[in-house]
Design a protein around this motif. Structure first.
Motif, PDB file in Angstrom:
ATOM      1  N   HIS A 103       1.207  -1.352   0.153  1.00 33.73           N
ATOM      2  CA  HIS A 103       0.224   0.208  -0.296  1.00 33.73           C
ATOM      3  C   HIS A 103       0.725   1.252  -0.075  1.00 33.73           C
ATOM      4  O   HIS A 103       0.205   2.568  -0.446  1.00 33.73           O
ATOM      5  N   ASN A 104       2.171   1.445   0.843  1.00 32.10           N
ATOM      6  CA  ASN A 104       3.409   2.619   0.111  1.00 32.10           C
ATOM      7  C   ASN A 104       3.488   2.482  -0.950  1.00 32.10           C
ATOM      8  O   ASN A 104       3.231   3.647  -1.385  1.00 32.10           O
ATOM      9  N   ARG A 105       4.159   1.675  -1.393  1.00 28.44           N
ATOM     10  CA  ARG A 105       4.835   1.201  -2.930  1.00 28.44           C
ATOM     11  C   ARG A 105       3.278   2.588  -3.861  1.00 28.44           C
ATOM     12  O   ARG A 105       3.518   2.622  -4.784  1.00 28.44           O
ATOM     13  N   VAL A 106       2.898   1.973  -3.686  1.00 28.70           N
ATOM     14  CA  VAL A 106       1.239   2.586  -4.902  1.00 28.70           C
ATOM     15  C   VAL A 106       1.020   3.541  -4.387  1.00 28.70           C
ATOM     16  O   VAL A 106       0.833   4.659  -5.177  1.00 28.70           O
ATOM     17  N   GLU A 107       0.962   4.211  -3.238  1.00 29.95           N
ATOM     18  CA  GLU A 107       0.591   5.366  -2.724  1.00 29.95           C
ATOM     19  C   GLU A 107       2.471   6.423  -3.359  1.00 29.95           C
ATOM     20  O   GLU A 107       1.914   7.460  -3.627  1.00 29.95           O
ATOM     21  N   ILE A 108       3.489   6.186  -2.729  1.00 33.74           N
ATOM     22  CA  ILE A 108       4.462   7.267  -3.460  1.00 33.74           C
ATOM     23  C   ILE A 108       4.515   6.889  -4.813  1.00 33.74           C
ATOM     24  O   ILE A 108       5.157   7.479  -5.738  1.00 33.74           O
ATOM     25  N   GLU A 109       3.929   5.236  -5.757  1.00 34.28           N
ATOM     26  CA  GLU A 109       4.333   5.104  -6.956  1.00 34.28           C
ATOM     27  C   GLU A 109       3.466   6.474  -7.574  1.00 34.28           C
ATOM     28  O   GLU A 109       3.472   7.028  -8.839  1.00 34.28           O
ATOM     29  N   LYS A 110       2.120   6.458  -7.118  1.00 31.41           N
ATOM     30  CA  LYS A 110       1.095   7.689  -7.887  1.00 31.41           C
ATOM     31  C   LYS A 110       1.546   9.127  -7.415  1.00 31.41           C
ATOM     32  O   LYS A 110       0.972  10.029  -7.866  1.00 31.41           O
ATOM     33  N   HIS A 111       2.377   9.117  -6.746  1.00 35.16           N
ATOM     34  CA  HIS A 111       2.902  10.338  -5.807  1.00 35.16           C
ATOM     35  C   HIS A 111       3.795  11.363  -7.395  1.00 35.16           C
ATOM     36  O   HIS A 111       4.331  10.688  -8.057  1.00 35.16           O
ATOM     37  N   PRO A 112       3.357  12.535  -7.607  1.00 33.83           N
ATOM     38  CA  PRO A 112       3.840  13.741  -8.949  1.00 33.83           C
ATOM     39  C   PRO A 112       4.980  13.540  -8.878  1.00 33.83           C
ATOM     40  O   PRO A 112       6.158  13.494  -9.721  1.00 33.83           O
ATOM     41  N   MET A 113       5.928  13.080  -6.856  1.00 35.30           N
ATOM     42  CA  MET A 113       7.374  13.185  -6.946  1.00 35.30           C
ATOM     43  C   MET A 113       7.671  11.880  -7.169  1.00 35.30           C
ATOM     44  O   MET A 113       9.671  12.108  -7.081  1.00 35.30           O
ATOM     45  N   PHE A 114       7.252  10.958  -7.575  1.00 36.67           N
ATOM     46  CA  PHE A 114       8.275  10.213  -7.828  1.00 36.67           C
ATOM     47  C   PHE A 114       8.489  10.278  -8.912  1.00 36.67           C
ATOM     48  O   PHE A 114       9.675   8.683  -9.056  1.00 36.67           O
ATOM     49  N   LYS A 115       9.222  10.368  -9.830  1.00 35.64           N
ATOM     50  CA  LYS A 115       9.579  10.683 -11.519  1.00 35.64           C
ATOM     51  C   LYS A 115      11.281  11.175 -10.953  1.00 35.64           C
ATOM     52  O   LYS A 115      11.807  10.371 -11.630  1.00 35.64           O
ATOM     53  N   ARG A 116      11.422  11.388  -9.610  1.00 38.78           N
ATOM     54  CA  ARG A 116      13.094  11.080  -8.981  1.00 38.78           C
ATOM     55  C   ARG A 116      13.304  10.569  -8.079  1.00 38.78           C
ATOM     56  O   ARG A 116      13.790  10.249  -7.913  1.00 38.78           O
ATOM     57  N   ILE A 117      11.973   9.526  -8.170  1.00 40.21           N
ATOM     58  CA  ILE A 117      12.463   8.544  -6.906  1.00 40.21           C
ATOM     59  C   ILE A 117      12.960   7.138  -7.629  1.00 40.21           C
ATOM     60  O   ILE A 117      12.276   6.600  -8.352  1.00 40.21           O
ATOM     61  N   THR A 118      13.816   6.246  -7.004  1.00 38.89           N
ATOM     62  CA  THR A 118      13.635   5.091  -7.394  1.00 38.89           C
ATOM     63  C   THR A 118      14.058   4.265  -5.494  1.00 38.89           C
ATOM     64  O   THR A 118      14.446   4.430  -4.687  1.00 38.89           O
ATOM     65  N   MET A 119      13.019   2.847  -5.588  1.00 35.59           N
ATOM     66  CA  MET A 119      12.975   2.469  -4.447  1.00 35.59           C
ATOM     67  C   MET A 119      13.022   0.540  -4.777  1.00 35.59           C
ATOM     68  O   MET A 119      13.482   0.246  -5.713  1.00 35.59           O
ATOM     69  N   LEU A 120      14.613   0.451  -3.688  1.00 38.24           N
ATOM     70  CA  LEU A 120      14.816  -0.591  -3.800  1.00 38.24           C
ATOM     71  C   LEU A 120      14.804  -1.284  -2.108  1.00 38.24           C
ATOM     72  O   LEU A 120      14.698  -1.197  -1.634  1.00 38.24           O
ATOM     73  N   GLU A 121      14.084  -2.694  -2.841  1.00 39.96           N
ATOM     74  CA  GLU A 121      13.710  -3.773  -2.185  1.00 39.96           C
ATOM     75  C   GLU A 121      15.150  -5.061  -1.479  1.00 39.96           C
ATOM     76  O   GLU A 121      15.539  -5.677  -2.435  1.00 39.96           O
ATOM     77  N   SER A 128      24.298  -7.013  -2.497  1.00 37.99           N
ATOM     78  CA  SER A 128      23.029  -6.947  -4.073  1.00 37.99           C
ATOM     79  C   SER A 128      22.605  -5.809  -3.837  1.00 37.99           C
ATOM     80  O   SER A 128      23.030  -4.708  -4.633  1.00 37.99           O
ATOM     81  N   ILE A 129      22.250  -4.971  -3.068  1.00 34.11           N
ATOM     82  CA  ILE A 129      21.232  -3.905  -2.305  1.00 34.11           C
ATOM     83  C   ILE A 129      22.605  -2.839  -2.598  1.00 34.11           C
ATOM     84  O   ILE A 129      22.352  -1.786  -3.909  1.00 34.11           O
ATOM     85  N   VAL A 130      23.505  -2.920  -1.855  1.00 35.93           N
ATOM     86  CA  VAL A 130      24.663  -1.871  -1.783  1.00 35.93           C
ATOM     87  C   VAL A 130      24.590  -1.554  -3.638  1.00 35.93           C
ATOM     88  O   VAL A 130      25.044  -0.591  -3.991  1.00 35.93           O
ATOM     89  N   SER A 131      25.513  -2.746  -4.435  1.00 37.18           N
ATOM     90  CA  SER A 131      26.162  -2.957  -5.492  1.00 37.18           C
ATOM     91  C   SER A 131      25.252  -2.024  -6.805  1.00 37.18           C
ATOM     92  O   SER A 131      25.371  -0.879  -7.047  1.00 37.18           O
ATOM     93  N   GLN A 132      23.466  -2.046  -6.666  1.00 38.41           N
ATOM     94  CA  GLN A 132      22.757  -0.986  -6.955  1.00 38.41           C
ATOM     95  C   GLN A 132      22.895   0.041  -6.698  1.00 38.41           C
ATOM     96  O   GLN A 132      22.795   1.101  -7.217  1.00 38.41           O
ATOM     97  N   VAL A 133      22.742   0.303  -5.151  1.00 41.79           N
ATOM     98  CA  VAL A 133      23.145   1.758  -4.959  1.00 41.79           C
ATOM     99  C   VAL A 133      24.090   2.500  -5.740  1.00 41.79           C
ATOM    100  O   VAL A 133      24.163   3.602  -5.831  1.00 41.79           O
TER     101      VAL A 133
END
Length: 238
Positions: A103-121, A128-133
């Motif tokens: 539910h958090n992902r849905v709200e974040i992804e539909k926010h106008p500011m999401f265009k500048r955001i990448t989320m890594l789970e 592997s996460i550190v490498s992606q960052v």
């Protein structure tokens, strides 16, 4: 008449104010005070004072990339992205969380500011996460890091070791919830962290061997009420 910097320094040395600040934080915790605020519609789970501090830092540093560990409801991601939107260009935010609720992902992804955001789970200390960052950080000249995930000493110390090399001179490594060390011993009975085992103890340990960073006491002296005493680390060296 004293200038503002002198007044802030004097304020920071006022032990009575320090006591009142900690009393305020302790007393309001039962009302979940940090949960009362939102940024552009998303719960941010921060004190307004720390939000203002980060605003000042971001506007001064003008980072190309902000890295945040710990996403929760996404308010901080939205806040950072909105600041970068004001600064313009191709600036971006990368958020990491071990569990991004649907539910958090849905709200974040539909926010106008999401265009500048990448989320890594995934865990912020997973290789592997550190490498992606680090891949996101390639080519970025000015990087700001904010640590706000698991608050145990070992986890935060590992984050500090992994992400501090990305922070550029003049920028900041912000470590939140260092205030845990200043709360009563039995304040977090249902958590794996507490006095002696928290972000502040990790910061102290980290600074013993890392000379690139210094605690910016001016920030906490100015705020008085902050979840990050000793947590605003300025990168002083390349």
């Amino acid at each position: 008449m004293e200038n503002i910097h002198d007044l802030i320094e004097m304020q920071g040395k006022d032990n009575h104010l320090r006591t009142l600040s900690n009393d305020f934080i302790e007393s309001t915790a039962k009302y979940k005070y940090t949960y009362h605020f939102a940024w552009l519609g998303r719960p941010i789970i921060q004190f307004p004072q720390d939000i203002i501090a980060m605003q000042e830092i971001i506007w001064r540093v003008k980072p190309d990339l902000i890295i945040e560990t710990g996403i929760a409801h996404g308010g901080s991601l939205i806040f950072y992205a909105s600041m970068l939107e004001l600064l313009g260009g191709s600036r971006a935010v990368v958020g990491v969380d071990v569990d991004i609720r649907a539910h958090n992902r849905v709200e974040i992804e539909k926010h106008p500011m999401f265009k500048r955001i990448t989320m890594l789970e995934g865990s912020s200390i997973d290789e592997s996460i550190v490498s992606q960052v680090y891949d996101f950080a390639k080519g970025k000249e000015n990087i700001l890091v904010c640590l706000d995930s698991m608050h145990t000493h070992d986890h935060v110390l590992k984050e500090l070791e992994l992400y501090s090399p990305l922070v550029t001179k003049g920028s900041y490594l912000a470590v939140f919830d260092t205030i845990i060390e200043d709360m009563p011993t039995d304040f977090f009975p249902d958590r794996p962290w507490g006095k002696g085992n928290n972000p502040k103890t990790a910061v102290w340990e980290f600074l013993k061997n890392n000379k690139r960073f210094e605690i910016d006491k001016m920030i906490e002296n100015k705020l008085l009420i902050t979840v990050a005493p000793d947590g605003y680390l300025r990168c002083a060296k390349d």
